[in-house]
Design a protein around this motif. Sequence first.
Motif, PDB file in Angstrom:
ATOM      1  N   TRP A 195     -37.313 -57.446  31.697  1.00 15.55           N
ATOM      2  CA  TRP A 195     -37.320 -57.289  30.244  1.00 15.55           C
ATOM      3  C   TRP A 195     -36.265 -58.252  29.713  1.00 15.55           C
ATOM      4  CZ3 TRP A 195     -40.598 -53.969  27.545  1.00 15.55           C
ATOM      5  CH2 TRP A 195     -41.417 -53.180  28.353  1.00 15.55           C
ATOM      6  N   SER A 201     -33.597 -51.176  22.769  1.00 16.77           N
ATOM      7  CA  SER A 201     -34.365 -49.938  22.908  1.00 16.77           C
ATOM      8  C   SER A 201     -35.753 -50.168  23.491  1.00 16.77           C
ATOM      9  CB  SER A 201     -34.490 -49.240  21.556  1.00 16.77           C
ATOM     10  OG  SER A 201     -35.101 -50.103  20.603  1.00 16.77           O
ATOM     11  N   ASP A 202     -36.203 -51.413  23.517  1.00 12.83           N
ATOM     12  CA  ASP A 202     -37.504 -51.711  24.119  1.00 12.83           C
ATOM     13  C   ASP A 202     -37.480 -51.570  25.633  1.00 12.83           C
ATOM     14  OD1 ASP A 202     -38.483 -52.291  21.634  1.00 12.83           O
ATOM     15  OD2 ASP A 202     -38.413 -54.471  21.877  1.00 12.83           O
ATOM     16  N   PRO A 221     -37.105 -50.218  29.417  1.00 10.56           N
ATOM     17  CA  PRO A 221     -37.398 -48.911  30.002  1.00 10.56           C
ATOM     18  C   PRO A 221     -36.130 -48.087  30.196  1.00 10.56           C
ATOM     19  CG  PRO A 221     -38.572 -50.637  31.161  1.00 10.56           C
ATOM     20  CD  PRO A 221     -37.617 -51.323  30.251  1.00 10.56           C
ATOM     21  N   ALA A 222     -36.173 -46.844  29.741  1.00 11.18           N
ATOM     22  CA  ALA A 222     -35.003 -45.972  29.854  1.00 11.18           C
ATOM     23  C   ALA A 222     -34.599 -45.767  31.306  1.00 11.18           C
ATOM     24  CB  ALA A 222     -35.306 -44.626  29.186  1.00 11.18           C
ATOM     25  N   ALA A 223     -35.567 -45.813  32.208  1.00 14.07           N
ATOM     26  CA  ALA A 223     -35.248 -45.590  33.621  1.00 14.07           C
ATOM     27  C   ALA A 223     -34.352 -46.689  34.170  1.00 14.07           C
ATOM     28  CB  ALA A 223     -36.534 -45.502  34.433  1.00 14.07           C
ATOM     29  N   VAL A 227     -32.370 -48.762  32.343  1.00 16.45           N
ATOM     30  CA  VAL A 227     -31.089 -48.715  31.630  1.00 16.45           C
ATOM     31  C   VAL A 227     -30.239 -47.552  32.120  1.00 16.45           C
ATOM     32  CG1 VAL A 227     -30.004 -48.445  29.377  1.00 16.45           C
ATOM     33  CG2 VAL A 227     -32.057 -49.868  29.608  1.00 16.45           C
ATOM     34  N   GLY A 228     -30.865 -46.389  32.294  1.00 13.13           N
ATOM     35  CA  GLY A 228     -30.107 -45.221  32.719  1.00 13.13           C
ATOM     36  C   GLY A 228     -29.609 -45.299  34.146  1.00 13.13           C
ATOM     37  N   ASN A 229     -30.287 -46.079  34.966  1.00 15.68           N
ATOM     38  CA  ASN A 229     -29.911 -46.171  36.376  1.00 15.68           C
ATOM     39  C   ASN A 229     -28.849 -47.229  36.632  1.00 15.68           C
ATOM     40  OD1 ASN A 229     -30.381 -45.389  39.201  1.00 15.68           O
ATOM     41  ND2 ASN A 229     -31.204 -47.459  39.438  1.00 15.68           N
TER      42      ASN A 229
END
Length: 882
Positions: A624, A649-650, A652-654, A656-658
Amino acid sequence: MGGKMLAPRRAALVAALSAVLALGVPGSVTAAGADAGNGHPADTHASDVYVTPTGDDHAQGTARHPVRTLQRARDLARTRAARAKGDLTVHLASGTYRTDKPLVLDARDSGRNGHTIVWQGTGSTVISGGKQVQGWQPVHGRPGLYSAPAPRGLTDTRQLYVDGVRAQRARGEVPVGLTPTATGYTTTADTLAHWRHPSDAEFVYSSGEELWNVERNGLGQWTEPRCRIAAAKDTTLTMVQPCWDNSNKRVEFPDIPGRTVSMVGPGHLTNNGKASYIENAYELLDQPGEWYLDRSAHTVYYMPRKGENIRHADVEAAAAEKLVDGRGTAAAPVHDVAFRGLQFSYATWLTPSSSEGFSEIQAGYTVTGPTGWATQGLCGFVEGGTCPFASWTPMPGNVSFAYGTHIEFSDDAFTHLGAAGLELGTGTTDSQVKGSTFTDISGNGLEIGGVDGRTPASGVEVTDNHLYALPREFHGSVGILNGYTQHNTLAHNQLDHLGYSAISMGWGGWPDKVGSPATPNSSHDNAVRDNLIFDYMQMFDDGGGIYTQGLTGTSQADGEKVTGNVIHDQWGLGKSVYTDNGCTYETVEGNVLYGASYANVASSHTDYRDQLGNHDPTLIKDNWWEEGTADGDNKGLVTTGNHIMTAPSDAPAAIVGNAGIEPAYRGILSRTAGAVSAPEAPSRVGTSTAGADALYAIFNPSFVDGGSPVLGYTAHALRPDGTEAATATLSAADYKRQAYIRISGLRADAGPFTVTVTAANAHGISAPSLASAPLRPTAATVLPAAPTGPKLRTEAKAATVAWTPPTDMGDAKVIGYRLTVSDGRTIEVTGRDALVGQPSGKGMFRVIGGLTPGTSYTVTVAAVTAAGVGPAATVKATTKAG
């Protein structure tokens, strides 16, 4: 105690350990029982060694009769390890353990029978190479300046700390004009010859951006060489050797003008050898926070900052050059040793102060030795060149291991250090660095392996560490430096607020600049994954969040893997993931990359291992990013499945969170080093005309915030006599977005003006930066030319517009761009890359979101200067179907 501790640090654990020290380890004989008998351990834990700063080295090292020094504890552990029935722990109570010499460990200090020798601190345990400076008195005739006798045994140092806050060696502008000679300079006046000790003074050559009235000195815009004066007589300056020759006589190819055989930077100091500033002289003491050691008078001078009570402060002069020195060999490695809950602080590095100086190549590597300029690391390209190619001299670690196996550093702090923080060098295998902090370090944070062709480091895991606010002195250094290594993993670390690159991998790829393949090396199967990197390259250029060069393996399968990282907000010119010269077989997959200057991932280099004209094999997949490069196989450079981001915010949360430090270790993010202080001064101040009565000022922001976020910056325009003509202030957030400050109300006939910049946080205001070159404001009437080479790279709902800055700016500097979209939108482009992209000739890009699938769009790009908006370049494209 030797300075403020990294805190907060688990008070409950400290209390529990205190109880253990008093009562003995549960399940073992008590200390009293061991002392009452023959002192031999009766079970697993009775072999443990206990140490306190007030202990006695004639004691037995039990809980009730602890020893005092690390060396005595080592000797006891060495004798007890053979009969230990489990891990042997050296318990280091809270406090400061001062040492003039390193804790030297060799194979005899290894764990036995599968067990580990653990050097266990409390989180408030400091291993210090510092000496306290006491007895401060005002200096007669120098208001604000204090002096104190140098501590016994302190012959030299490059670092001084006040309550854990690094002080600045006295520095300032070179007070004379300089004309280089074969051995140094001829000066326009004999000023330096009349200084107290001119041979203490050190010239610093810092790179800059010529486009914005900043002189580009040094040996490349990623370096900051340093050479000391050897002698000053009348108007003749002689510089120390071999530093001077190593920085000015690097061999060049006879048929390639300007290209050195090292292929890294120029062959001599640029800008006619002009120094950016001078450091380490009594005559330069003029700003709060500055200090100087008069070695012949054995006196330390310091000018306290606002709010400092120097007579009651803990002032530490870094004295020892090494704190821990693991000296394994290939035949007899040090093994099964762990360091937990310790702080390593107040060590120096004196080689840059010697005749060797600091003739930098890249990332803290230097050219050394009397013929270094002619032969060092030039294997195969000059007669007598030493091998392998690019095997220059690395910066040492204040804590270091060679040939160590199963070495562990966990829950530690590396801070207030003068070289690299931790070095896991040649022959290090199957070792770990985890849950630790690296900050306030002069050079590289962590170094792994070497590039000299000896046994590579392998199986090193660096996980869940926080590296930030560095380097503090050798500004071309990096967060993590990884050489030729195998099966290493750098994962879940956070690296932020860095002067140059965050992670640097590999080496030896420069020969592709002359059509030769990269240096063969043993690297393979290295992984850089799930790291969080931001606010990097805050001072220097031509680097990246993750920078790699040279061969990374033997195939795409065993080449380097860069996956799952989140990298954003770069300041200097570079890339998010920089695949530089000769970088071969790298995979860049599943990363989130934004806020870079001219590329998220780069680049395409010819693979010179054959005559086919292909590119170094590289896979760029499923990232991304903002770059928007289309899918394709560009002669082995494969790009596929990447997605354009319109906003963070585009992503993937997975992913970013990892990325970054895992939850169990995130407490280290709240640790601080030293007292809260004002920020470090900004750097590399440049100016441009903003019209007949104004100047634009640009500068590199403060990446060392003093433990409190920078709130804003103030630019000060100074008349030729040094008086202030005008100021302008901008918030830190607005400066990050805009990247310049406009100073108005200047009378051209009162100039030319120099500009300094100060940074402010909640605790105070920094010292002024070094001044810009002088400039007089002038009217700007000639518009810039149109940008060139516009491209529109589309997806269904977003597009990346890319362009190259105009070759003709008119009579002012570009401060931004104006994009117009055929749907009626106007987008103003500002930021660091908009200002300084032109001198490098690098392209730029921005993302346009909110587009309709399957629709044709026209976008124009125009440059903006003080003269106005120039003519536009136009590009058309159709978005992909939804």
